[in-house]
Design a protein around this motif. Structure first.
Motif, short mmCIF file in Angstrom:
data_model
loop_
_atom_site.label_atom_id
_atom_site.label_comp_id
_atom_site.label_asym_id
_atom_site.label_seq_id
_atom_site.Cartn_x
_atom_site.Cartn_y
_atom_site.Cartn_z
N LYS A 226 0.83 -1.22 0.00
CA LYS A 226 0.00 0.00 0.00
C LYS A 226 0.86 1.25 0.00
O LYS A 226 0.45 2.30 -0.49
N HIS A 227 2.03 1.17 0.58
CA HIS A 227 2.87 2.34 0.79
C HIS A 227 4.04 2.47 -0.18
O HIS A 227 4.60 3.56 -0.32
N TYR A 228 4.41 1.36 -0.80
CA TYR A 228 5.59 1.37 -1.68
C TYR A 228 5.25 0.78 -3.04
O TYR A 228 4.54 -0.22 -3.12
N ASP A 229 5.80 1.38 -4.09
CA ASP A 229 5.57 0.84 -5.43
C ASP A 229 6.49 -0.37 -5.65
O ASP A 229 7.27 -0.75 -4.77
N GLU A 230 6.39 -0.95 -6.83
CA GLU A 230 7.13 -2.18 -7.11
C GLU A 230 8.64 -2.02 -6.96
O GLU A 230 9.31 -2.87 -6.37
N ASP A 231 9.19 -0.92 -7.47
CA ASP A 231 10.64 -0.69 -7.35
C ASP A 231 11.05 -0.48 -5.89
O ASP A 231 12.09 -0.97 -5.45
N GLN A 232 10.24 0.25 -5.16
CA GLN A 232 10.54 0.48 -3.75
C GLN A 232 10.44 -0.83 -2.95
O GLN A 232 11.27 -1.08 -2.07
N LEU A 233 9.44 -1.63 -3.24
CA LEU A 233 9.31 -2.93 -2.55
C LEU A 233 10.50 -3.84 -2.86
O LEU A 233 11.01 -4.51 -1.95
N ALA A 234 10.91 -3.85 -4.11
CA ALA A 234 12.08 -4.66 -4.48
C ALA A 234 13.31 -4.19 -3.71
O ALA A 234 14.09 -5.01 -3.20
N ALA A 235 13.47 -2.89 -3.60
CA ALA A 235 14.61 -2.34 -2.85
C ALA A 235 14.49 -2.68 -1.37
O ALA A 235 15.49 -3.04 -0.73
N LEU A 236 13.28 -2.60 -0.83
CA LEU A 236 13.07 -2.90 0.59
C LEU A 236 13.39 -4.37 0.89
O LEU A 236 14.09 -4.67 1.86
N VAL A 237 12.90 -5.27 0.07
CA VAL A 237 13.19 -6.70 0.26
C VAL A 237 14.69 -6.96 0.14
O VAL A 237 15.28 -7.69 0.95
N SER A 238 15.31 -6.35 -0.86
CA SER A 238 16.76 -6.52 -1.04
C SER A 238 17.53 -5.97 0.15
O SER A 238 18.50 -6.58 0.61
N LEU A 239 17.10 -4.82 0.65
CA LEU A 239 17.76 -4.21 1.81
C LEU A 239 17.68 -5.12 3.03
O LEU A 239 18.67 -5.31 3.74
N ILE A 240 16.52 -5.68 3.27
CA ILE A 240 16.34 -6.58 4.42
C ILE A 240 17.27 -7.78 4.28
O ILE A 240 17.96 -8.17 5.23
N ALA A 241 17.32 -8.37 3.10
CA ALA A 241 18.20 -9.52 2.86
C ALA A 241 19.67 -9.15 3.02
O ALA A 241 20.45 -9.88 3.65
N LEU A 242 20.06 -8.01 2.46
CA LEU A 242 21.45 -7.57 2.56
C LEU A 242 21.85 -7.29 4.00
O LEU A 242 22.96 -7.65 4.43
N MET A 243 20.98 -6.64 4.75
CA MET A 243 21.32 -6.34 6.15
C MET A 243 21.46 -7.63 6.96
O MET A 243 22.35 -7.73 7.81
N ASN A 244 20.61 -8.59 6.70
CA ASN A 244 20.74 -9.87 7.39
C ASN A 244 22.08 -10.53 7.05
O ASN A 244 22.73 -11.12 7.91
N THR A 245 22.52 -10.39 5.80
CA THR A 245 23.82 -10.93 5.39
C THR A 245 24.96 -10.21 6.12
O THR A 245 25.84 -10.85 6.71
N TRP A 246 24.95 -8.87 6.06
CA TRP A 246 26.00 -8.10 6.74
C TRP A 246 26.03 -8.41 8.24
O TRP A 246 27.10 -8.59 8.83
N ASN A 247 24.86 -8.46 8.87
CA ASN A 247 24.80 -8.73 10.30
C ASN A 247 25.42 -10.07 10.64
O ASN A 247 26.21 -10.18 11.58
N ARG A 248 25.07 -11.08 9.88
CA ARG A 248 25.60 -12.41 10.17
C ARG A 248 27.12 -12.46 9.98
O ARG A 248 27.83 -13.06 10.79
N MET A 249 27.60 -11.81 8.94
CA MET A 249 29.06 -11.79 8.73
C MET A 249 29.75 -11.10 9.90
O MET A 249 30.74 -11.62 10.43
N ASN A 250 29.24 -9.95 10.32
CA ASN A 250 29.89 -9.21 11.40
C ASN A 250 29.79 -9.93 12.74
O ASN A 250 30.72 -9.89 13.54
N VAL A 251 28.67 -10.59 12.99
CA VAL A 251 28.52 -11.35 14.24
C VAL A 251 29.48 -12.54 14.23
O VAL A 251 30.14 -12.82 15.23
N ILE A 252 29.57 -13.23 13.11
CA ILE A 252 30.44 -14.41 13.02
C ILE A 252 31.90 -14.04 13.27
O ILE A 252 32.61 -14.74 14.00
N ILE A 253 32.35 -12.93 12.67
CA ILE A 253 33.76 -12.54 12.84
C ILE A 253 33.99 -11.69 14.08
O ILE A 253 35.10 -11.27 14.34
#
Length: 141
Positions: free
Chosen positions: A101-128
């Motif tokens: 309702k709040h974000y168009d298709e491009d914004q949603l794609a960016a939001l989903v990608s951002l969530i996935a990327l942050m989870n990746t960065w977080n896991r890498m930093n926590v592991i090391i």
């Protein structure tokens, strides 16, 4: 790491509002217990003009009156997309529909990608065991 950084640049340059991006980066990092990313994104957001009140209330966004409906939808999607094991079913249809309702298709794609990327960065930093507290805004570009 250069490929993850490149993907992050695409998200940063997307039409997803910059303030929403920082709030999501911070909330995902809080959930994952990544001190380095919490430090980094709190400082980056403050440096970009985000208020201390909003930054301090990200962890309690449901009870806070300082976030827009769109930001709340993004934070809910971020939480459900990060707490996959806790939710057992992943992101609910209701949460997805609210974000849409709040974000168009491009914004949603960016939001989903951002969530996935942050989870990746977080896991890498926590592991090391990347230490937190020394980050200076803009030190990596």
């Amino acid at each position: 790491m250069k490929y993850i950084t490149s993907a992050g640049k695409v998200v940063s340059d997307s039409p997803l509002p910059a303030a929403t991006q920082e709030l999501v980066r911070l909330r995902v990092s809080q959930i994952n217990g990544c001190g380095f990313c919490v430090d980094m994104h709190t400082k980056n957001a403050a440096n970009a003009g985000e208020t201390s009140v909003r930054l301090n209330l990200v962890a309690a966004w449901r009870e806070a009156k300082v976030f827009t409906d769109a930001e709340r939808a993004a934070l809910e999607l971020a939480e459900q997309g990060t707490r996959i094991a806790d939710a057992a079913g992943g992101v609910t249809d209701e949460t997805w529909a609210n974000a849409a309702k709040h974000y168009d298709e491009d914004q949603l794609a960016a939001l989903v990608s951002l969530i996935a990327l942050m989870n990746t960065w977080n896991r890498m930093n926590v592991i090391i065991q990347q230490p937190a507290g020394d980050y200076e805004p803009g030190q990596w570009g």
